[in-house]
Structure formats: C-alpha cells, structure tokens
Design a protein around this motif. Structure first.
Motif, PDB file in Angstrom:
ATOM      1  N   LEU A   1       0.829  -1.208   0.000  1.00  0.00           N
ATOM      2  CA  LEU A   1       0.000   0.000   0.000  1.00  0.00           C
ATOM      3  C   LEU A   1       0.861   1.255   0.000  1.00  0.00           C
ATOM      4  CD1 LEU A   1      -2.936  -0.897   2.405  1.00  0.00           C
ATOM      5  CD2 LEU A   1      -2.900  -0.917  -0.073  1.00  0.00           C
ATOM      6  N   ARG A   2       1.981   1.199   0.686  1.00  0.00           N
ATOM      7  CA  ARG A   2       2.888   2.351   0.695  1.00  0.00           C
ATOM      8  C   ARG A   2       3.413   2.625  -0.709  1.00  0.00           C
ATOM      9  NH1 ARG A   2       8.483   3.702   3.499  1.00  0.00           N
ATOM     10  NH2 ARG A   2       7.964   5.845   4.012  1.00  0.00           N
ATOM     11  N   SER A   3       3.760   1.561  -1.426  1.00  0.00           N
ATOM     12  CA  SER A   3       4.230   1.709  -2.806  1.00  0.00           C
ATOM     13  C   SER A   3       3.147   2.317  -3.685  1.00  0.00           C
ATOM     14  CB  SER A   3       4.660   0.359  -3.374  1.00  0.00           C
ATOM     15  OG  SER A   3       5.757  -0.152  -2.657  1.00  0.00           O
ATOM     16  N   CYS A   4       1.911   1.863  -3.509  1.00  0.00           N
ATOM     17  CA  CYS A   4       0.797   2.433  -4.277  1.00  0.00           C
ATOM     18  C   CYS A   4       0.667   3.922  -3.996  1.00  0.00           C
ATOM     19  CB  CYS A   4      -0.515   1.727  -3.933  1.00  0.00           C
ATOM     20  SG  CYS A   4      -0.669   0.074  -4.585  1.00  0.00           S
ATOM     21  N   ALA A   5       0.715   4.287  -2.719  1.00  0.00           N
ATOM     22  CA  ALA A   5       0.577   5.691  -2.342  1.00  0.00           C
ATOM     23  C   ALA A   5       1.710   6.533  -2.938  1.00  0.00           C
ATOM     24  CB  ALA A   5       0.544   5.824  -0.822  1.00  0.00           C
TER      25      ALA A   5
ATOM     26  N   ILE B   1      -1.309   6.032  -6.570  1.00  0.00           N
ATOM     27  CA  ILE B   1      -2.444   5.125  -6.780  1.00  0.00           C
ATOM     28  C   ILE B   1      -3.283   5.133  -5.504  1.00  0.00           C
ATOM     29  CG2 ILE B   1      -3.124   2.729  -7.196  1.00  0.00           C
ATOM     30  CD1 ILE B   1      -0.387   2.394  -8.643  1.00  0.00           C
ATOM     31  N   SER B   2      -4.565   5.399  -5.640  1.00  0.00           N
ATOM     32  CA  SER B   2      -5.428   5.442  -4.456  1.00  0.00           C
ATOM     33  C   SER B   2      -5.609   4.039  -3.890  1.00  0.00           C
ATOM     34  CB  SER B   2      -6.787   6.056  -4.802  1.00  0.00           C
ATOM     35  OG  SER B   2      -7.454   5.287  -5.774  1.00  0.00           O
ATOM     36  N   CYS B   3      -5.468   3.943  -2.568  1.00  0.00           N
ATOM     37  CA  CYS B   3      -5.567   2.636  -1.930  1.00  0.00           C
ATOM     38  C   CYS B   3      -6.166   2.788  -0.538  1.00  0.00           C
ATOM     39  CB  CYS B   3      -4.195   1.971  -1.865  1.00  0.00           C
ATOM     40  SG  CYS B   3      -2.919   2.992  -1.104  1.00  0.00           S
ATOM     41  N   LEU B   4      -6.756   1.711  -0.064  1.00  0.00           N
ATOM     42  CA  LEU B   4      -7.368   1.702   1.261  1.00  0.00           C
ATOM     43  C   LEU B   4      -7.261   0.298   1.832  1.00  0.00           C
ATOM     44  CD1 LEU B   4      -9.161   3.101   3.458  1.00  0.00           C
ATOM     45  CD2 LEU B   4     -11.140   2.269   2.167  1.00  0.00           C
ATOM     46  N   TRP B   5      -6.846   0.214   3.091  1.00  0.00           N
ATOM     47  CA  TRP B   5      -6.857  -1.042   3.833  1.00  0.00           C
ATOM     48  C   TRP B   5      -7.856  -0.869   4.951  1.00  0.00           C
ATOM     49  CZ3 TRP B   5      -6.042  -2.134   8.983  1.00  0.00           C
ATOM     50  CH2 TRP B   5      -5.932  -3.486   9.319  1.00  0.00           C
ATOM     51  N   VAL B   6      -8.794  -1.792   5.051  1.00  0.00           N
ATOM     52  CA  VAL B   6      -9.810  -1.731   6.097  1.00  0.00           C
ATOM     53  C   VAL B   6     -10.219  -3.152   6.468  1.00  0.00           C
ATOM     54  CG1 VAL B   6     -11.747  -1.530   4.462  1.00  0.00           C
ATOM     55  CG2 VAL B   6     -12.002  -0.629   6.778  1.00  0.00           C
ATOM     56  N   THR B   7     -10.482  -3.366   7.753  1.00  0.00           N
ATOM     57  CA  THR B   7     -11.008  -4.667   8.150  1.00  0.00           C
ATOM     58  C   THR B   7     -12.523  -4.656   7.956  1.00  0.00           C
ATOM     59  OG1 THR B   7     -11.423  -4.126  10.482  1.00  0.00           O
ATOM     60  CG2 THR B   7      -9.198  -4.945   9.914  1.00  0.00           C
ATOM     61  N   TRP B   8     -13.063  -5.818   7.715  1.00  0.00           N
ATOM     62  CA  TRP B   8     -14.516  -5.948   7.565  1.00  0.00           C
ATOM     63  C   TRP B   8     -15.216  -5.423   8.818  1.00  0.00           C
ATOM     64  CZ3 TRP B   8     -17.935  -6.769   3.842  1.00  0.00           C
ATOM     65  CH2 TRP B   8     -19.242  -7.108   4.197  1.00  0.00           C
ATOM     66  N   ASP B   9     -14.705  -5.812  10.001  1.00  0.00           N
ATOM     67  CA  ASP B   9     -15.343  -5.387  11.246  1.00  0.00           C
ATOM     68  C   ASP B   9     -15.314  -3.869  11.411  1.00  0.00           C
ATOM     69  OD1 ASP B   9     -16.014  -7.975  11.940  1.00  0.00           O
ATOM     70  OD2 ASP B   9     -14.332  -8.234  13.319  1.00  0.00           O
ATOM     71  N   ASP B  10     -14.195  -3.232  11.067  1.00  0.00           N
ATOM     72  CA  ASP B  10     -14.122  -1.772  11.169  1.00  0.00           C
ATOM     73  C   ASP B  10     -15.097  -1.099  10.210  1.00  0.00           C
ATOM     74  OD1 ASP B  10     -12.220  -1.926  13.143  1.00  0.00           O
ATOM     75  OD2 ASP B  10     -10.526  -1.447  11.827  1.00  0.00           O
TER      76      ASP B  10
END
Length: 131
Positions: free
Chosen positions: A2-6, A10-19
């Motif tokens: 994700l850091r490389s994408c940023a 490149i737009s990116c998002l990491w999120v847990t299902w629960d969050d």
C-alpha cells in the motif's frame, strides 16, 4: 504494497470488515441526529471503499442479511466502476472456505469476487502473538 501504491499516486485503502461494518452501524445512529455528514453515511462509507484503485478488505465475514447486502453494494459498485473506467484491484482475506464465503455473500456477489480474483490458500500455524 500500500505504501508503494501511495508513493506512485495510486489510491488505496486497507480496512477490516469489522471496522467497515462498525462505521456503517455507527452511521445509522448518527443519521438520526441533525447535520449528519454524508461521507460518514452507509452509502458514503461504501463509496469510499468502492472508489479506490486498490482495496484491501481484511477478514471479510459477512454475517446475516445486513452483511450480505453491504457486500453486494460494495462489490457491485467496484464491479461497475471496474468495467466502466479501469480495472480495480481487490485484495480480500478471510478465514472462510470457498463454500462458506459463497453462502455468506450469495452466489451473485461470490461470482463477482471470483471473476476479479485469484485465490490463494495460506496454511500453517497461526503467527499472531509470536513476536
């Protein structure tokens, strides 16, 4: 990754299902109050997740009709955007096996996930807490 994408813009998002689901549930009570922010509504949260080029959705586990409906809205929006504009990348992790995931999200959503994904089964001992 994700850091490389940023760094590449490149737009990116990491999120847990629960969050994600917790934010959506909280948006229901916030919507009852005055001056609710549309970006924090259920639709706004789904749009945020659907609108990035790379989405990492960690530990997906839709439970019940509400979770299946959110999965359908999210993957439907990403499917539509991917076919319209560009190929979007979905990285999904789950502890569910194939059958359980299909049952949780339904055959239509499962087909969309499967069409846009490569599955990798990771086996071995749990590494959490072993540092």
């Amino acid at each position: 990754a994700l850091r490389s994408c940023a760094l590449l813009g490149i737009s990116c998002l990491w999120v847990t299902w629960d969050d994600m689901m917790g934010r959506i549930r909280a948006s229901y009570s916030a919507a009852r109050g005055s001056g609710a922010d549309e970006s924090q509504s259920r639709l706004g949260i789904i749009r945020e997740c659907a609108g990035v080029s790379v989405l990492v959705l960690d530990d997906i586990k839709p439970d019940g009709e509400h979770g299946a409906r959110v999965a359908e809205e999210l993957f439907g929006a990403r499917w539509d955007a991917s076919s319209r504009d560009r190929r979007l990348v979905n990285i999904i992790t789950t502890n569910l096996d194939t059958e359980a995931l299909m049952e949780a999200v339904g055959p239509r959503v499962f087909s969309r996930i499967k069409d846009a994904a490569s599955a990798f089964e990771l086996t071995g001992a749990d590494q959490r807490g072993k540092r």
